[in-house]
Design an enzyme around this catalytic site. Sequence first.
Site, PDB file in Angstrom:
ATOM      1  CG  ASN A  11       4.255  10.569  -7.011  1.00  0.00           C
ATOM      2  OD1 ASN A  11       4.945  11.531  -7.315  1.00  0.00           O
ATOM      3  ND2 ASN A  11       4.091   9.536  -7.805  1.00  0.00           N
ATOM      4  CG  HIS A  14       3.637  16.253 -10.477  1.00  0.00           C
ATOM      5  ND1 HIS A  14       4.078  16.310 -11.783  1.00  0.00           N
ATOM      6  CD2 HIS A  14       2.936  15.104 -10.352  1.00  0.00           C
ATOM      7  CE1 HIS A  14       3.625  15.239 -12.427  1.00  0.00           C
ATOM      8  NE2 HIS A  14       2.926  14.498 -11.590  1.00  0.00           N
ATOM      9  CG  HIS A  47       7.363   7.385 -12.592  1.00  0.00           C
ATOM     10  ND1 HIS A  47       6.196   7.437 -13.335  1.00  0.00           N
ATOM     11  CD2 HIS A  47       8.212   6.603 -13.303  1.00  0.00           C
ATOM     12  CE1 HIS A  47       6.345   6.721 -14.439  1.00  0.00           C
ATOM     13  NE2 HIS A  47       7.560   6.217 -14.452  1.00  0.00           N
ATOM     14  NE  ARG A  49       7.045   9.751 -17.606  1.00  0.00           N
ATOM     15  CZ  ARG A  49       5.818   9.254 -17.698  1.00  0.00           C
ATOM     16  NH1 ARG A  49       5.014   9.264 -16.671  1.00  0.00           N
ATOM     17  NH2 ARG A  49       5.384   8.762 -18.835  1.00  0.00           N
ATOM     18  NE  ARG A  53       7.375  13.127 -18.913  1.00  0.00           N
ATOM     19  CZ  ARG A  53       6.307  12.625 -19.525  1.00  0.00           C
ATOM     20  NH1 ARG A  53       5.107  12.852 -19.026  1.00  0.00           N
ATOM     21  NH2 ARG A  53       6.424  11.914 -20.614  1.00  0.00           N
ATOM     22  CD  GLU A  74       4.875   5.576  -9.264  1.00  0.00           C
ATOM     23  OE1 GLU A  74       4.911   6.250 -10.309  1.00  0.00           O
ATOM     24  OE2 GLU A  74       4.019   5.720  -8.406  1.00  0.00           O
ATOM     25  CB  THR A 105       1.322   6.236 -15.344  1.00  0.00           C
ATOM     26  OG1 THR A 105       2.570   6.777 -14.923  1.00  0.00           O
ATOM     27  CG2 THR A 105       1.495   4.768 -15.677  1.00  0.00           C
ATOM     28  CD  GLU A 155       0.040   2.286  -6.822  1.00  0.00           C
ATOM     29  OE1 GLU A 155       1.099   1.982  -6.230  1.00  0.00           O
ATOM     30  OE2 GLU A 155      -0.238   3.439  -7.187  1.00  0.00           O
ATOM     31  CG  HIS A 198      -2.967   7.827 -11.971  1.00  0.00           C
ATOM     32  ND1 HIS A 198      -3.648   8.792 -12.658  1.00  0.00           N
ATOM     33  CD2 HIS A 198      -1.700   7.862 -12.433  1.00  0.00           C
ATOM     34  CE1 HIS A 198      -2.831   9.378 -13.518  1.00  0.00           C
ATOM     35  NE2 HIS A 198      -1.635   8.834 -13.400  1.00  0.00           N
TER      36      HIS A 198
HETATM   37  N1  PXP Z   1       0.677   5.355  -8.413  1.00  0.00           N
HETATM   38  C1  PXP Z   1       1.326   5.205  -9.590  1.00  0.00           C
HETATM   39  C2  PXP Z   1       1.796   3.847  -9.966  1.00  0.00           C
HETATM   40  C3  PXP Z   1       1.575   6.314 -10.424  1.00  0.00           C
HETATM   41  O1  PXP Z   1       2.225   6.139 -11.591  1.00  0.00           O
HETATM   42  C4  PXP Z   1       1.173   7.585  -9.990  1.00  0.00           C
HETATM   43  C5  PXP Z   1       1.472   8.787 -10.835  1.00  0.00           C
HETATM   44  O2  PXP Z   1       2.853   8.973 -10.902  1.00  0.00           O
HETATM   45  C6  PXP Z   1       0.520   7.692  -8.759  1.00  0.00           C
HETATM   46  C7  PXP Z   1       0.264   6.565  -7.992  1.00  0.00           C
HETATM   47  C8  PXP Z   1       0.100   9.015  -8.202  1.00  0.00           C
HETATM   48  O3  PXP Z   1      -0.876   9.591  -9.024  1.00  0.00           O
HETATM   49  P1  PXP Z   1      -1.273  11.103  -8.790  1.00  0.00           P
HETATM   50  O4  PXP Z   1      -0.026  11.916  -8.970  1.00  0.00           O
HETATM   51  O5  PXP Z   1      -2.296  11.353  -9.840  1.00  0.00           O
HETATM   52  O6  PXP Z   1      -1.812  11.209  -7.396  1.00  0.00           O
END
Ligand code: PXP
Length: 260
Positions: A11, A14, A47, A49, A53, A74, A105, A155, A198
């Site tokens: 992901n 960030h 994602h 949003r 952001r 996402e 989330t 998931e 997550h």
């Molecule tokens: N899976 C989903 C559905 C999420 O919303 C997120 C966070 O955006 C993640 C995985 C990844 O989580 P993390 O950034 O905490 O590793």
Amino acid sequence: MPHPPLRLGVNVDHVATLRNARTGRNPDPVRAALVAIEAGADGITAHLREDRRHIRDQDMARLKAEISKPLNFEMAATEEMLHIALATKPHAVCLVPERREELTTEGGLDAVGQHNALAPFISRLSDAGVRVSLFIAADPAQIEMSAKLRAPVIEIHTGAWCDAVVDGQAARAESEWQRIVAGARLARSAGLEVHAGHGLDYVTAEKIASLPEIAELNIGYYLIGEALFTGLGETVRAMRAAMDRGRNSPGNPARQASRA
Ligand code: PXP
């Protein structure tokens, strides 16, 4: 018998969070996606949003155009996002709950309470050839409803388990873990493909990788944070070298002045 392979979805949200702190082009989440793929990621997750952001519309379009591995989009189940997803045609869409005031989330989707609202999103995306996954807690009622809604994938939200592990709350971590183990088994037996994500770090990812029911982990925040530490030394060395080259180049007025 060898376990089935476990895919890693990276992901890149960030990277965009950092980029947006200065509103420019760097660091570029698409470049991060390419590095992640080069390093062995099986797919890229981002994602979009409602408040943009981190990932922005243009990032999602560029990810789709520029990466060679599956894109997992996402999004919240809104008409605006559905429109963008149908235009982007990612490999997969993961439907997530979204609240503007949350930092991340925070909980799973309430598939039980919102099945009527979710059903048309799942069918419209599936009809367009997009693999839909529902981001839910490892709760039997949510899992059973996901199967009824004919989402091919769930998931499992691992945030509560990961928080308990990091906070050293052993009893809570164990009960969250057992919930995940049971949920993954139930989901597989209901014919669902099971992903998880997550808050995962090296320790929790290693542990959850032992569950053969899980086909994919989606990991972002920890990886991006950790990359600062594994990459910062190298980057400072490259900057030092650039500065030294500049200072010592023959045409540098500072060098000529010090010779005079
Ligand atoms: N899976 C989903 C559905 C999420 O919303 C997120 C966070 O955006 C993640 C995985 C990844 O989580 P993390 O950034 O905490 O590793």
